[in-house]
Enzyme design. Sequence first.
Site, PDB file in Angstrom:
ATOM      1  N   TYR A  90       4.479  -0.775   4.390  1.00  0.00           N
ATOM      2  CA  TYR A  90       5.121  -1.950   4.979  1.00  0.00           C
ATOM      3  C   TYR A  90       4.165  -3.131   5.042  1.00  0.00           C
ATOM      4  O   TYR A  90       4.152  -3.891   6.004  1.00  0.00           O
ATOM      5  CB  TYR A  90       5.697  -1.645   6.355  1.00  0.00           C
ATOM      6  CG  TYR A  90       6.692  -0.504   6.379  1.00  0.00           C
ATOM      7  CD1 TYR A  90       7.452  -0.190   5.256  1.00  0.00           C
ATOM      8  CD2 TYR A  90       6.871   0.257   7.525  1.00  0.00           C
ATOM      9  CE1 TYR A  90       8.359   0.859   5.273  1.00  0.00           C
ATOM     10  CE2 TYR A  90       7.787   1.311   7.546  1.00  0.00           C
ATOM     11  CZ  TYR A  90       8.527   1.606   6.423  1.00  0.00           C
ATOM     12  OH  TYR A  90       9.428   2.640   6.441  1.00  0.00           O
ATOM     13  N   HIS A  91       3.374  -3.294   3.984  1.00  0.00           N
ATOM     14  CA  HIS A  91       2.448  -4.424   3.871  1.00  0.00           C
ATOM     15  C   HIS A  91       2.845  -5.218   2.622  1.00  0.00           C
ATOM     16  O   HIS A  91       2.350  -4.954   1.529  1.00  0.00           O
ATOM     17  CB  HIS A  91       1.001  -3.934   3.749  1.00  0.00           C
ATOM     18  CG  HIS A  91       0.552  -3.063   4.873  1.00  0.00           C
ATOM     19  ND1 HIS A  91      -0.416  -2.085   4.722  1.00  0.00           N
ATOM     20  CD2 HIS A  91       0.930  -3.009   6.171  1.00  0.00           C
ATOM     21  CE1 HIS A  91      -0.610  -1.482   5.880  1.00  0.00           C
ATOM     22  NE2 HIS A  91       0.192  -2.024   6.773  1.00  0.00           N
ATOM     23  N   GLN A  92       3.732  -6.188   2.771  1.00  0.00           N
ATOM     24  CA  GLN A  92       4.225  -6.936   1.602  1.00  0.00           C
ATOM     25  C   GLN A  92       3.223  -8.017   1.222  1.00  0.00           C
ATOM     26  O   GLN A  92       2.913  -8.882   2.040  1.00  0.00           O
ATOM     27  CB  GLN A  92       5.580  -7.559   1.916  1.00  0.00           C
ATOM     28  CG  GLN A  92       6.621  -6.565   2.392  1.00  0.00           C
ATOM     29  CD  GLN A  92       6.775  -6.585   3.892  1.00  0.00           C
ATOM     30  OE1 GLN A  92       6.942  -7.630   4.511  1.00  0.00           O
ATOM     31  NE2 GLN A  92       6.713  -5.428   4.509  1.00  0.00           N
ATOM     32  N   HIS A 142       0.853  -1.185   0.000  1.00  0.00           N
ATOM     33  CA  HIS A 142       0.000   0.000   0.000  1.00  0.00           C
ATOM     34  C   HIS A 142       0.883   1.227   0.000  1.00  0.00           C
ATOM     35  O   HIS A 142       1.953   1.232   0.618  1.00  0.00           O
ATOM     36  CB  HIS A 142      -0.904   0.010   1.238  1.00  0.00           C
ATOM     37  CG  HIS A 142      -1.851  -1.147   1.268  1.00  0.00           C
ATOM     38  ND1 HIS A 142      -2.057  -1.917   2.402  1.00  0.00           N
ATOM     39  CD2 HIS A 142      -2.635  -1.685   0.305  1.00  0.00           C
ATOM     40  CE1 HIS A 142      -2.943  -2.860   2.125  1.00  0.00           C
ATOM     41  NE2 HIS A 142      -3.301  -2.745   0.865  1.00  0.00           N
TER      42      HIS A 142
END
Length: 528
Positions: free
Chosen positions: A461-463, A309
């Site tokens: 930081y949403h892989q 995101h």
Amino acid sequence: MDRTPSPSADVCVVGSGPAGALVAHRLADEGANVVVLEAGPRFEFSERTAQQEQHIRPGMEDPWEMGGPRDAYSTEGRHYPLNAARVKGVGGSTLHWQGMVMRLHERDFEMQTRYGVGTDWPIDYDDLRPYYADAERAFGVAGAMDNPYAPPREEPFPLPAFPPSYSDSLFAEACERLEIDMHSVPNARNSEPYDDRAPCLGYGTCKPVCPSGAKYTAESHVAKAEAAGARVIDRVPVQRLEHDDAGETIEAAVYATPDGTEHRQTAGQFVLACGGVENARLLLLSASEQHPDGLANSSGAVGRFFMDHLFAGAGGRLDEPTRQNHVGFNTSETHQFYDDTEPVEGLKLEFLNYAGPSPVIEALGADTWGDELAEQLNESYGTHVAVGGLVEQLPDAENRITLDPDRRDDHGNPVPHVEWSLGERTERAIRRANEIQHAILGELGASIEWTVGPESTGPAYHQMGTTRMGSDPGQSVVDADCRTHDLSNLWVVGSSVFPTGGAMNPTLTIAALSLRTAEALSASLSDP
């Protein structure tokens, strides 16, 4: 600690973040012999206050020991700060997460069918709906039924919502004039005592350290799993997976202990739960003669379709107090623009009550003292305001995780290489978010001092997306139950299985999918 393999394991889980912890707990609670292999250490809760103090002192050291050869990586395209995005340790990245937990909307599961972009999930919202409710109970989510744009639900949240912050009340008047609906944010932190955890005490350091234990971490379900008989081994990074002669089932996870000794953990079933990057990397590291491109990669999709995101934001100052930084997490947001069709990318706006500098951080870095410092802090603190937001990135096969051919970790393995860039569609969606944010701040009467737009945006930081779920084995890595198409006893859980990412924080969906997978895996254990 005894780090030798467990004999007669039914299930080996790699990773102890929320996905691995929930799966391990559910299976152990049903009587399965479960062993969990965790690459990082076990952090003692008694040290949280010291970790908090360590973080806020000058230099702001990372309290979770990330960095160095163990965590080396490389990046290409737009820089991706991978080690700021993850934690290796018992509890995984919930050790430092913000704790916001929303369900994906119904449209997120049908992006290709509805809008002709991205791809469809092999399941829909109704398939995941009961598991969302189960995940909310597991986390102890505080929320309210006040979001008119949320997907359908019947049951209330387990805990009452946190009240709006003072700065939320300032935004409310401006948003009412603009006909923008504000509503509460579901949070995985206790608004009152729950599940043997204290209520939030308002430290305001939620990311990266919650000293009170009010914010959920996967340590909770690791402890439950251990109480049910599971064994959790820390500091044992898995080096590769080994399969049988036919290449049809996994036989062992090969892991290394702190002294460099390698062991083989055998089991009947294997679950990868080590994050959006490391899930793909481990499959690629396990290439063999039968699987020359990596395990579970007959589709060529392992590592591809990496998504995150994007942050969009704007902020400034008001001619009145805003009580900034009195709350360390968001209490109000709006999904009003999430399901818009122009642009079709999801957009979630957040009203930031922690805008502007903290007086503690500013004082620690100041070059002055006494009355002069007090005057400086009075001038800089207390009137800041900001609106943030998450913007969806659609899957692109060229955004991917590969193995770096030139750089090695502390065990001699190729490090992950992150290839990541933004397309024009994503940039257009960020600009749209900025337009709305500027309109709100303008209506509020704020002087806008900064904007994070397409040029300066960064990841949330949403892989996601690197072992995508799908019904077609030629286009995906796992099926609807998160079992790999190519190996009958290998399962993958976590955000790496997301075909699309929406714009909602992913951890609740990670938990819901993991609970659903645990149910399917349990059924396979009971099959003759």
